[in-house]
Design a protein around this motif. Structure first.
Motif, PDB file in Angstrom:
ATOM      1  N   MET A   1      56.200  37.807  31.780  1.00 53.31           N
ATOM      2  CA  MET A   1      55.513  38.690  32.736  1.00 53.31           C
ATOM      3  C   MET A   1      54.614  40.055  32.916  1.00 53.31           C
ATOM      4  N   SER A   2      53.457  39.144  32.865  1.00 55.79           N
ATOM      5  CA  SER A   2      52.608  40.267  34.240  1.00 55.79           C
ATOM      6  C   SER A   2      53.011  41.572  35.055  1.00 55.79           C
ATOM      7  N   ASN A   3      52.391  42.012  35.414  1.00 55.37           N
ATOM      8  CA  ASN A   3      52.641  43.218  35.981  1.00 55.37           C
ATOM      9  C   ASN A   3      51.727  42.143  37.632  1.00 55.37           C
ATOM     10  N   ILE A   4      51.515  40.975  37.465  1.00 56.00           N
ATOM     11  CA  ILE A   4      50.725  40.287  38.225  1.00 56.00           C
ATOM     12  C   ILE A   4      51.562  39.183  38.787  1.00 56.00           C
ATOM     13  N   HIS A   5      52.692  39.325  38.735  1.00 59.59           N
ATOM     14  CA  HIS A   5      53.506  37.925  39.175  1.00 59.59           C
ATOM     15  C   HIS A   5      54.319  38.385  39.867  1.00 59.59           C
ATOM     16  N   ASP A   6      53.891  37.319  40.956  1.00 61.63           N
ATOM     17  CA  ASP A   6      54.142  37.178  42.583  1.00 61.63           C
ATOM     18  C   ASP A   6      52.949  37.903  43.339  1.00 61.63           C
ATOM     19  N   ASN A   7      52.209  37.984  42.667  1.00 62.13           N
ATOM     20  CA  ASN A   7      51.082  38.746  44.277  1.00 62.13           C
ATOM     21  C   ASN A   7      50.584  37.406  44.715  1.00 62.13           C
ATOM     22  N   GLU A   8      50.309  37.980  45.654  1.00 69.25           N
ATOM     23  CA  GLU A   8      49.698  37.065  46.717  1.00 69.25           C
ATOM     24  C   GLU A   8      48.141  37.082  46.471  1.00 69.25           C
ATOM     25  N   ILE A   9      47.470  35.983  46.100  1.00 66.38           N
ATOM     26  CA  ILE A   9      45.590  36.272  46.052  1.00 66.38           C
ATOM     27  C   ILE A   9      45.069  36.128  47.715  1.00 66.38           C
ATOM     28  N   ILE A  10      44.673  37.138  47.995  1.00 68.68           N
ATOM     29  CA  ILE A  10      44.117  37.835  49.150  1.00 68.68           C
ATOM     30  C   ILE A  10      42.538  36.748  49.266  1.00 68.68           C
ATOM     31  N   SER A  11      41.914  36.657  48.360  1.00 73.11           N
ATOM     32  CA  SER A  11      40.675  36.519  48.180  1.00 73.11           C
ATOM     33  C   SER A  11      39.686  36.023  46.936  1.00 73.11           C
ATOM     34  N   TYR A  12      38.949  35.905  46.897  1.00 72.23           N
ATOM     35  CA  TYR A  12      38.325  36.018  45.614  1.00 72.23           C
ATOM     36  C   TYR A  12      37.103  36.058  45.374  1.00 72.23           C
ATOM     37  N   GLU A  13      35.625  36.581  44.664  1.00 74.92           N
ATOM     38  CA  GLU A  13      34.667  36.477  44.151  1.00 74.92           C
ATOM     39  C   GLU A  13      33.790  36.268  43.145  1.00 74.92           C
ATOM     40  N   VAL A  14      33.076  35.009  43.643  1.00 79.27           N
ATOM     41  CA  VAL A  14      32.262  34.793  42.642  1.00 79.27           C
ATOM     42  C   VAL A  14      30.774  34.627  42.474  1.00 79.27           C
ATOM     43  N   ASP A  15      30.498  36.034  41.741  1.00 82.04           N
ATOM     44  CA  ASP A  15      29.408  36.168  41.442  1.00 82.04           C
ATOM     45  C   ASP A  15      28.279  35.207  40.090  1.00 82.04           C
ATOM     46  N   LEU A  16      28.012  34.500  41.004  1.00 84.41           N
ATOM     47  CA  LEU A  16      26.869  33.362  39.664  1.00 84.41           C
ATOM     48  C   LEU A  16      26.423  34.404  38.760  1.00 84.41           C
ATOM     49  N   ARG A  17      25.656  35.298  39.342  1.00 85.52           N
ATOM     50  CA  ARG A  17      23.855  35.521  38.766  1.00 85.52           C
ATOM     51  C   ARG A  17      24.868  36.759  37.789  1.00 85.52           C
ATOM     52  N   LYS A  18      26.169  37.127  37.876  1.00 86.55           N
ATOM     53  CA  LYS A  18      26.676  39.297  37.610  1.00 86.55           C
ATOM     54  C   LYS A  18      27.528  38.022  35.932  1.00 86.55           C
ATOM     55  N   HIS A  19      27.863  36.542  36.402  1.00 89.70           N
ATOM     56  CA  HIS A  19      28.680  36.167  35.603  1.00 89.70           C
ATOM     57  C   HIS A  19      30.187  36.357  36.311  1.00 89.70           C
ATOM     58  N   LYS A  20      30.707  37.414  37.038  1.00 89.15           N
ATOM     59  CA  LYS A  20      31.461  37.628  37.277  1.00 89.15           C
ATOM     60  C   LYS A  20      32.831  36.965  38.285  1.00 89.15           C
ATOM     61  N   ILE A  21      34.150  36.719  38.352  1.00 80.52           N
ATOM     62  CA  ILE A  21      35.026  36.435  39.416  1.00 80.52           C
ATOM     63  C   ILE A  21      36.070  37.272  39.591  1.00 80.52           C
ATOM     64  N   ILE A  22      36.444  38.508  40.965  1.00 83.25           N
ATOM     65  CA  ILE A  22      37.519  39.000  41.190  1.00 83.25           C
ATOM     66  C   ILE A  22      38.052  38.742  42.175  1.00 83.25           C
ATOM     67  N   LEU A  23      39.486  38.390  41.880  1.00 80.18           N
ATOM     68  CA  LEU A  23      40.322  37.908  42.590  1.00 80.18           C
ATOM     69  C   LEU A  23      41.557  39.293  42.713  1.00 80.18           C
ATOM     70  N   HIS A  24      41.132  39.269  44.506  1.00 76.06           N
ATOM     71  CA  HIS A  24      42.088  40.185  45.047  1.00 76.06           C
ATOM     72  C   HIS A  24      43.140  40.255  45.460  1.00 76.06           C
TER      73      HIS A  24
END
Length: 124
Positions: A1-24
């Motif tokens: 398992m990675s170091n993100i195992h059991d992390n809670e997703i608070i929010s996420y961003e989808v930037d279509l122009r910059k082709h980027k997704i960030i999960l906070h």
């Protein structure tokens, strides 16, 4: 398992122009903030959006699994040129490999799960 195992997703961003997704996310042990950043994103699909979503893991799979896992969706969206314009599944796979995309699958213990086609993935 990675170091993100059991992390809670608070929010996420989808930037279509910059082709980027960030999960906070926040770590369950010490509430430290962690970002999962996907760059050069071509397509994604998230399901089961729930408050308190818990990540089990993010794993990279072969692109052939992307075709197998999403055959019905690909057939339905093909005439809309999604995720790209292609003639058949073999051609789609070849294009994705040539462009160096990876198939990242987000699995959860609870809540949000899905996948992302992207060229890069990093944890900050």
């Amino acid at each position: 398992m990675s170091n993100i195992h059991d992390n809670e997703i608070i929010s996420y961003e989808v930037d279509l122009r910059k082709h980027k997704i960030i999960l906070h996310t926040i770590q369950y042990r010490d509430s430290a903030c962690t970002k999962l950043i996907f760059s050069d994103v071509l397509a994604h699909l998230f399901e089961t959006h729930l408050e308190g979503s818990i990540i089990l893991d993010v794993e990279e799979y072969e692109l052939s699994h992307f075709i197998q896992d999403n055959r019905e969706l690909l057939e339905k969206q093909k005439n809309s040129c999604w995720p790209i314009d292609y003639g058949n599944f073999e051609e789609l796979t070849e294009k994705l490999i040539k462009e160096q995309y990876a198939y990242y699958v987000i699995s959860s213990s609870y809540g949000l799960n899905g996948w992302i086609l992207a060229k890069e993935y990093e944890i900050i």
